[in-house]
Enzyme design. Sequence first.
Site, PDB file in Angstrom:
ATOM      1  CG  HIS A 182      21.100 -10.654   8.592  1.00 28.07           C
ATOM      2  ND1 HIS A 182      21.842 -11.542   7.987  1.00 28.07           N
ATOM      3  CD2 HIS A 182      21.659  -9.874   8.747  1.00 28.07           C
ATOM      4  CE1 HIS A 182      23.158 -11.185   7.596  1.00 28.07           C
ATOM      5  NE2 HIS A 182      23.232 -10.046   8.305  1.00 28.07           N
TER       6      HIS A 182
ATOM      7  CG  ASP B   4      24.822  -3.096  10.537  1.00 29.01           C
ATOM      8  OD1 ASP B   4      25.378  -3.097  11.826  1.00 29.01           O
ATOM      9  OD2 ASP B   4      24.138  -3.792   9.881  1.00 29.01           O
TER      10      ASP B   4
HETATM   11  N1  ACO Z   1      10.921  -3.701   7.579  1.00 23.93           N
HETATM   12  C1  ACO Z   1       9.377  -4.086   7.166  1.00 23.93           C
HETATM   13  N2  ACO Z   1       9.369  -5.168   6.289  1.00 23.93           N
HETATM   14  C2  ACO Z   1      10.548  -5.878   6.391  1.00 23.93           C
HETATM   15  C3  ACO Z   1      11.620  -5.375   6.492  1.00 23.93           C
HETATM   16  C4  ACO Z   1      11.795  -4.518   7.400  1.00 23.93           C
HETATM   17  N3  ACO Z   1      12.996  -4.083   7.897  1.00 23.93           N
HETATM   18  N4  ACO Z   1      12.445  -6.727   6.387  1.00 23.93           N
HETATM   19  C5  ACO Z   1      11.920  -7.572   5.895  1.00 23.93           C
HETATM   20  N5  ACO Z   1      10.896  -6.943   5.118  1.00 23.93           N
HETATM   21  C6  ACO Z   1       9.133  -8.070   4.546  1.00 23.93           C
HETATM   22  C7  ACO Z   1       9.494  -7.596   3.461  1.00 23.93           C
HETATM   23  O1  ACO Z   1       8.905  -6.926   2.574  1.00 23.93           O
HETATM   24  C8  ACO Z   1       8.763  -8.935   3.284  1.00 23.93           C
HETATM   25  O2  ACO Z   1       7.911  -8.776   3.157  1.00 23.93           O
HETATM   26  P1  ACO Z   1       6.322  -9.755   2.501  1.00 23.93           P
HETATM   27  O3  ACO Z   1       6.847 -11.398   3.014  1.00 23.93           O
HETATM   28  O4  ACO Z   1       5.513  -9.526   2.938  1.00 23.93           O
HETATM   29  O5  ACO Z   1       6.251  -8.762   1.085  1.00 23.93           O
HETATM   30  C9  ACO Z   1       9.411 -10.096   4.146  1.00 23.93           C
HETATM   31  O6  ACO Z   1       9.508  -9.325   5.223  1.00 23.93           O
HETATM   32  C10 ACO Z   1      10.686 -10.602   3.544  1.00 23.93           C
HETATM   33  O7  ACO Z   1      11.324  -9.947   2.969  1.00 23.93           O
HETATM   34  P2  ACO Z   1      12.751 -10.024   1.837  1.00 23.93           P
HETATM   35  O8  ACO Z   1      12.577  -8.947   0.969  1.00 23.93           O
HETATM   36  O9  ACO Z   1      12.730 -10.830   1.231  1.00 23.93           O
HETATM   37  O10 ACO Z   1      14.114 -10.515   2.831  1.00 23.93           O
HETATM   38  P3  ACO Z   1      15.105  -9.953   2.305  1.00 23.93           P
HETATM   39  O11 ACO Z   1      15.959 -11.681   2.867  1.00 23.93           O
HETATM   40  O12 ACO Z   1      15.279 -10.011   0.911  1.00 23.93           O
HETATM   41  O13 ACO Z   1      15.918  -9.023   2.926  1.00 23.93           O
HETATM   42  C11 ACO Z   1      17.105  -7.461   4.520  1.00 23.93           C
HETATM   43  C12 ACO Z   1      16.864  -9.125   3.905  1.00 23.93           C
HETATM   44  C13 ACO Z   1      17.599  -6.662   3.029  1.00 23.93           C
HETATM   45  C14 ACO Z   1      17.985  -7.850   5.359  1.00 23.93           C
HETATM   46  C15 ACO Z   1      15.713  -6.926   4.976  1.00 23.93           C
HETATM   47  O14 ACO Z   1      15.125  -6.928   5.899  1.00 23.93           O
HETATM   48  C16 ACO Z   1      15.740  -5.583   4.961  1.00 23.93           C
HETATM   49  O15 ACO Z   1      15.702  -3.973   3.710  1.00 23.93           O
HETATM   50  N6  ACO Z   1      16.305  -4.913   5.848  1.00 23.93           N
HETATM   51  C17 ACO Z   1      16.378  -3.529   6.603  1.00 23.93           C
HETATM   52  C18 ACO Z   1      17.682  -2.920   6.428  1.00 23.93           C
HETATM   53  C19 ACO Z   1      19.256  -3.430   7.348  1.00 23.93           C
HETATM   54  O16 ACO Z   1      18.811  -3.858   8.387  1.00 23.93           O
HETATM   55  N7  ACO Z   1      19.585  -4.208   6.215  1.00 23.93           N
HETATM   56  C20 ACO Z   1      21.468  -4.590   7.600  1.00 23.93           C
HETATM   57  C21 ACO Z   1      21.276  -5.781   7.009  1.00 23.93           C
HETATM   58  S1  ACO Z   1      22.792  -6.623   8.790  1.00 23.93           S
HETATM   59  C22 ACO Z   1      23.933  -5.801   7.897  1.00 23.93           C
HETATM   60  O17 ACO Z   1      24.059  -6.528   6.433  1.00 23.93           O
HETATM   61  C23 ACO Z   1      25.276  -6.392   7.969  1.00 23.93           C
END
Ligand code: ACO
Length: 428
Positions: free
Chosen positions: A307, A364
């Site tokens: 998130h 979600d």
């Molecule tokens: N699956 C695999 N790896 C992930 C995921 C995931 N769902 N989410 C984050 N990571 C990893 C990233 O690759 C990164 O790895 P690294 O540190 O080795 O480079 C690390 O975790 C941090 O990730 P960020 O992208 O920096 O986290 P950010 O806060 O930018 O992203 C987000 C948050 C967009 C929600 C992300 O976790 C994601 O894409 N999740 C899947 C989509 C989703 O479920 N969205 C709904 C969110 S809830 C809502 O909006 C109501």
Amino acid sequence: MSDNATIEVGGKSYELPVFTGTENEQAIDISKFRGASDGVITIDPGYKNTGSCLSEITFLDGEKGILRYRGYSIEDLAENADFLEVAYLLIFGELPDTETLDKFYTDIKKESIVDDDIKKILDAFPKSAHPMGVLSSLTSALTAFSPSSVNVDSDEEMYKSIVRILGKFPVLVAWTMRKKQGLPLDYGDNKLGYVENVLKMMFNKPNEEYENNPIVVEALDKLLILHADHEQNCSTSTVRIVGSSHAGLFASLSAGISALWGPLHGGANQAVLEMLNGIQEDGGDTNKYMAKAKDKNDPFRLMGFGHRVYKNFDPRAKIIKKAADEVLGDLGIEDPILDIAEGLEKEALADPYFVDRKLYPNVDFYSGIIYRAMGIPTEMFTVMFALGRLPGWIAQWREMRLNKEPIGRPRQIYTGENLRSFVPLDKR
Ligand code: ACO
């Protein structure tokens, strides 16, 4: 106001007031900076570090996993209140007593008839239309059926508009789904509670008696509470900014629905189910997709995990996981998609990649699973989100109008061409 902050630009120094909120969040007040500095503005694409308003409605601390409506924790509200109580709390600021709540619901029920001409508008949409587009259009169309704009200085008029939309919106939600399924557009039963009635309006068949399942009703009630507000997100900011031009409540809500539609916002629960379907069609191998999610050369991410704001855990996900387990257990549904979801959840919660990065299932992930188990079509998931978010949007619109906030009008820094002379068509 407490402290001051100092900014230096072009060798000149400016003192700016610092505002401290009731939870000790601090903000530098730049509202008079442009005037004082002869045109210097701040820039912050996506408003990641910009507060657009002062608000008394919702407090959110992503680092600590805290979400509170009007000072009450989301855990407390989900456990002890129902959706309409929470709606009243969000909009009017205090929990209602029994008499106030009864009156609130009675007034909402009186407004739950939608002008029959709305059916003609709905009929003009193709069956293939996305329910969010239809819902946004119908909400906007309601304006035409109640054209006088609300006098926000009249508590009575404000209240009337609020109960009107709370009464009609669930009907539009149900009709949006029924139209897609070719079911007759009728009404529920005002003897039922708000959430029971929503379910009946959605699922009632003309040739069968509809019976509510209390576990499903409770789960949906909780889901709606958990989605009811999330401070200044994209759709809520949209509602506030559209309303700041003194556009009416229904028009502002319609704009909020459009903002929520996007896959980066409310569309995430639909993305979860689409991912699960994709995994199933590819043979159902969750290990393969876990490996893909961890592979830095693979763009695949596990939808419903992680998130942007909650960096510890999503407090709403904790609450809804319990409801998801109860609904799946009670309905005893055999569904390979739900088996895949359970498998992914178990594997991710035990996998160091996800544990170390604090990537927990978000709200979600579970809401998609519950909606699927309830028999709600995937395309309707964001519509259900809108139904839950409605009181939050109303509360934020009302607050913005009562605070007499100015019209929202951000600045920009121009990066295009400097002045150039017009070149006639035959010389280009
Ligand atoms: N699956 C695999 N790896 C992930 C995921 C995931 N769902 N989410 C984050 N990571 C990893 C990233 O690759 C990164 O790895 P690294 O540190 O080795 O480079 C690390 O975790 C941090 O990730 P960020 O992208 O920096 O986290 P950010 O806060 O930018 O992203 C987000 C948050 C967009 C929600 C992300 O976790 C994601 O894409 N999740 C899947 C989509 C989703 O479920 N969205 C709904 C969110 S809830 C809502 O909006 C109501």
